[in-house]
Design an enzyme around this catalytic site. Sequence first.
Site, PDB file in Angstrom:
ATOM      1  N   CYS A 113       1.019  -1.208   0.092  1.00 47.72           N
ATOM      2  CA  CYS A 113       0.284  -0.066   0.271  1.00 47.72           C
ATOM      3  C   CYS A 113       1.210   1.105  -0.022  1.00 47.72           C
ATOM      4  CB  CYS A 113      -0.445   0.151   1.446  1.00 47.72           C
ATOM      5  SG  CYS A 113      -1.472  -1.523   1.483  1.00 47.72           S
ATOM      6  N   HIS A 252      -3.054   6.772   3.621  1.00 46.68           N
ATOM      7  CA  HIS A 252      -2.833   5.879   2.966  1.00 46.68           C
ATOM      8  C   HIS A 252      -4.636   5.610   3.343  1.00 46.68           C
ATOM      9  CE1 HIS A 252      -4.058   1.939   1.192  1.00 46.68           C
ATOM     10  NE2 HIS A 252      -3.670   0.964   2.858  1.00 46.68           N
ATOM     11  N   ASN A 282     -10.161   0.433   0.847  1.00 44.94           N
ATOM     12  CA  ASN A 282      -9.089   0.819   1.119  1.00 44.94           C
ATOM     13  C   ASN A 282      -8.125   0.127  -0.530  1.00 44.94           C
ATOM     14  OD1 ASN A 282      -5.949  -0.119   1.133  1.00 44.94           O
ATOM     15  ND2 ASN A 282      -6.131  -1.916   2.980  1.00 44.94           N
TER      16      ASN A 282
HETATM   17  N1  ACO Z   1     -18.289  -8.151  10.757  1.00 46.92           N
HETATM   18  C1  ACO Z   1     -18.906  -8.380  11.750  1.00 46.92           C
HETATM   19  N2  ACO Z   1     -17.352  -9.479  11.984  1.00 46.92           N
HETATM   20  C2  ACO Z   1     -16.186  -9.464  12.254  1.00 46.92           C
HETATM   21  C3  ACO Z   1     -15.586  -8.955  10.575  1.00 46.92           C
HETATM   22  C4  ACO Z   1     -16.856  -8.502   9.599  1.00 46.92           C
HETATM   23  N3  ACO Z   1     -16.267  -7.982   8.416  1.00 46.92           N
HETATM   24  N4  ACO Z   1     -14.214  -8.736  10.914  1.00 46.92           N
HETATM   25  C5  ACO Z   1     -14.458  -9.705  12.260  1.00 46.92           C
HETATM   26  N5  ACO Z   1     -15.376  -9.421  13.261  1.00 46.92           N
HETATM   27  C6  ACO Z   1     -15.631 -10.145  14.200  1.00 46.92           C
HETATM   28  C7  ACO Z   1     -14.778 -11.011  14.793  1.00 46.92           C
HETATM   29  O1  ACO Z   1     -14.998 -12.220  14.055  1.00 46.92           O
HETATM   30  C8  ACO Z   1     -14.271 -10.781  16.053  1.00 46.92           C
HETATM   31  O2  ACO Z   1     -15.146 -11.389  16.735  1.00 46.92           O
HETATM   32  P1  ACO Z   1     -15.578 -12.069  18.292  1.00 46.92           P
HETATM   33  O3  ACO Z   1     -14.813 -11.249  18.998  1.00 46.92           O
HETATM   34  O4  ACO Z   1     -16.697 -12.528  18.157  1.00 46.92           O
HETATM   35  O5  ACO Z   1     -14.255 -13.346  17.743  1.00 46.92           O
HETATM   36  C9  ACO Z   1     -15.114  -9.516  16.180  1.00 46.92           C
HETATM   37  O6  ACO Z   1     -15.298  -9.028  15.213  1.00 46.92           O
HETATM   38  C10 ACO Z   1     -13.030  -8.553  16.629  1.00 46.92           C
HETATM   39  O7  ACO Z   1     -12.530  -8.905  16.173  1.00 46.92           O
HETATM   40  P2  ACO Z   1     -10.979  -8.058  15.515  1.00 46.92           P
HETATM   41  O8  ACO Z   1      -9.768  -8.926  14.926  1.00 46.92           O
HETATM   42  O9  ACO Z   1     -10.884  -8.017  17.220  1.00 46.92           O
HETATM   43  O10 ACO Z   1     -11.582  -6.829  15.375  1.00 46.92           O
HETATM   44  P3  ACO Z   1     -10.774  -5.520  15.557  1.00 46.92           P
HETATM   45  O11 ACO Z   1     -11.530  -4.251  16.267  1.00 46.92           O
HETATM   46  O12 ACO Z   1      -9.633  -5.172  15.524  1.00 46.92           O
HETATM   47  O13 ACO Z   1     -11.386  -4.435  13.542  1.00 46.92           O
HETATM   48  C11 ACO Z   1      -9.620  -4.683  12.143  1.00 46.92           C
HETATM   49  C12 ACO Z   1     -10.480  -5.324  12.285  1.00 46.92           C
HETATM   50  C13 ACO Z   1     -10.447  -3.232  11.218  1.00 46.92           C
HETATM   51  C14 ACO Z   1      -9.281  -5.731  11.029  1.00 46.92           C
HETATM   52  C15 ACO Z   1      -8.403  -3.693  12.382  1.00 46.92           C
HETATM   53  O14 ACO Z   1      -7.619  -5.034  13.203  1.00 46.92           O
HETATM   54  C16 ACO Z   1      -7.504  -3.330  12.142  1.00 46.92           C
HETATM   55  O15 ACO Z   1      -7.899  -2.385  11.918  1.00 46.92           O
HETATM   56  N6  ACO Z   1      -6.595  -3.490  11.587  1.00 46.92           N
HETATM   57  C17 ACO Z   1      -5.686  -2.686  10.490  1.00 46.92           C
HETATM   58  C18 ACO Z   1      -5.539  -3.467   9.498  1.00 46.92           C
HETATM   59  C19 ACO Z   1      -6.527  -2.590   7.886  1.00 46.92           C
HETATM   60  O16 ACO Z   1      -7.051  -2.088   8.194  1.00 46.92           O
HETATM   61  N7  ACO Z   1      -5.883  -3.174   6.937  1.00 46.92           N
HETATM   62  C20 ACO Z   1      -5.708  -3.178   5.504  1.00 46.92           C
HETATM   63  C21 ACO Z   1      -5.212  -3.843   4.657  1.00 46.92           C
HETATM   64  S1  ACO Z   1      -3.484  -3.071   4.922  1.00 46.92           S
HETATM   65  C22 ACO Z   1      -3.061  -1.642   4.887  1.00 46.92           C
HETATM   66  O17 ACO Z   1      -3.393  -1.163   4.206  1.00 46.92           O
HETATM   67  C23 ACO Z   1      -1.331  -0.990   5.504  1.00 46.92           C
END
Ligand code: ACO
Length: 325
Positions: A113, A252, A282
């Site tokens: 990215c 980004h 993204n």
């Molecule tokens: N819909 C509903 N529930 C979901 C989804 C979804 N799409 N995805 C995950 N969940 C659930 C999980 O299963 C979990 O459930 P559980 O507690 O029963 O196990 C719950 O939501 C929380 O999951 P987490 O992974 O803890 O969610 P978090 O609040 O950390 O958010 C996210 C996840 C948004 C991916 C976060 O970790 C993040 O922002 N990461 C950064 C990564 C990113 O943005 N990457 C983009 C690509 S890389 C880049 O461009 C740099």
Amino acid sequence: MSATISALAAYVPERVVTNDDLARTIDTSDEWIRSHTGIRERRIAAPDQAASDLAIETARLVLAQRDLPADEVDLVVVASSSPDYANFPSVASIVQDRIGASRAGAFDLSAGCTGFVYALEVGRSFVEAGSVNRVLVIGSEVLTRITNWNDRNTCVLFGDGAGAALVERDAGHAVLHSWLQSKGSGDAALIRPAGGTRTPFDPQVHTLADMQIQMDGRRVYLFAVDALVQSVRTLCEREGISPEDVSWIVPHQANLRIIEAAAKRLGLPLDRFFTNLDRFANTSAASIPIAIDDMQQQGLLEEGQLILTVGFGAGLSYGGNLIRW
Ligand code: ACO
């Protein structure tokens, strides 16, 4: 003599897919996606569109802005994590041919990215070295085709699109300098594990999911906030300015929560950061030029403003460019 952005444009596919559309086939909801990422909808490429098709559209738009024939381009650089083919031929070579850039060299650049940030610095360096006059710098992605649609942790995050800048001497907005970094120790945090020379695809062992995006969301989140904060601070220090002097930070467009956390740590108001990830999600190496094009269309950019781009992503790679608009 300085390298400048003389034209910039973006192209996104026509098909809009909302969070509610996704929730019809995936165990997710508009509420979860919006509250965890800020994304409301994304564009998805037509079945016959690959990364080069989107890149060609945006390249033509950029050349039209300058009323420039394609054979005046000396170099085509495409940043993409979702190229037409696995490694070769390059997207850039396909673009070079299809737009008629008959005198140009062409190559792809892989920096996840952060791809556009790296590619813009490549363009700046070639032009300032005097070895070429014009570089077409493109970020183009069809990420939704390498996404695992059975993995709700990742599939809701991505969209397709492309953006391009024409870099040439003293003809527009100066690219002052860039900061390019890598933390390769985080290689496994964002990866397509199979299909390369490390782990060739073996139909007895692997499934399609092994060739699609896999991400450790928490780890990437922590890295991304740090990368954004460090990039802003470092680029400002190098220019001898404070972050308050920057008119726009164009990060980004990965996730609103990353941007909110970085803004808080930097002590900057959130409205200093441009975001449009609610509409495009993204788009990896395309997200920064799509954002700048959007800012142009909205009339947000004024001559003389300092614009600071920041990329972060697979590699793990990160860094930014400081631009005098
Ligand atoms: N819909 C509903 N529930 C979901 C989804 C979804 N799409 N995805 C995950 N969940 C659930 C999980 O299963 C979990 O459930 P559980 O507690 O029963 O196990 C719950 O939501 C929380 O999951 P987490 O992974 O803890 O969610 P978090 O609040 O950390 O958010 C996210 C996840 C948004 C991916 C976060 O970790 C993040 O922002 N990461 C950064 C990564 C990113 O943005 N990457 C983009 C690509 S890389 C880049 O461009 C740099």
